[in-house]
Motif scaffolding. Sequence first.
Motif, PDB file in Angstrom:
ATOM      1  N   ARG A  21      21.857  61.530 -63.380  1.00 43.33           N
ATOM      2  CA  ARG A  21      22.581  62.168 -64.475  1.00 43.33           C
ATOM      3  C   ARG A  21      21.699  63.244 -65.087  1.00 43.33           C
ATOM      4  O   ARG A  21      20.476  63.154 -65.064  1.00 43.33           O
TER       5      ARG A  21
ATOM      6  N   LEU B 153      32.233  66.055 -68.632  1.00 40.52           N
ATOM      7  CA  LEU B 153      31.215  65.074 -68.250  1.00 40.52           C
ATOM      8  C   LEU B 153      29.809  65.624 -68.474  1.00 40.52           C
ATOM      9  O   LEU B 153      28.940  64.925 -69.001  1.00 40.52           O
TER      10      LEU B 153
ATOM     11  N   THR C  67      27.292  64.108 -71.264  1.00 37.87           N
ATOM     12  CA  THR C  67      26.016  63.574 -70.799  1.00 37.87           C
ATOM     13  C   THR C  67      24.852  64.225 -71.528  1.00 37.87           C
ATOM     14  O   THR C  67      23.901  63.553 -71.934  1.00 37.87           O
TER      15      THR C  67
END
Length: 171
Positions: free
Chosen positions: A32, A88, A92
């Motif tokens: 990530r 996303l 994040t």
Amino acid sequence: MDVPEAISEVKTVSQISTATAINLPDPGTDRRWSDVEFYPLWETLSDLGLAASFHGGGSQDRLFKDYTETPGLASVSHAVAFPLDCMLAMGTLIFGDVLDKFPNLRCSFLEANAGWVPWWLGRMDDHAVGRQGRFQYGEEVTLKPSDYFRRQCFVACDADEETLSFAASNL
């Protein structure tokens, strides 16, 4: 996705006044953008004054492949994948504390239009400090997500975007 290679490339293009670092959304693996391995990249971009730019579309093949390959339905995957991927990435960076740890890091979200942004910021705010904040599981953000956005982020829009006036008046 090679961080030292990315840093080398960023340093190479840093002399170009219109340069930015283009990143796809989260790599689509167990990595990530909030992982510590990417911190040197965020630090380099911050130090050089370059924006980290996120371009949607990666989930088009990963999550919506059936739509992409079905005649007549490719528009569905394209329409949903670009804003979803940018959501996303933004989420994040905010909830993963990247924007808190790197307050000089600027981020742009490209080719996903802008109409989704007011809704997404409101939704994230609710999950940070509102009634849905229980999902933080003890990991609270310092600012509201909308404050991080206003401080460090921007989005690209299209002049003919139907929701542009709404997005512009609510950001």
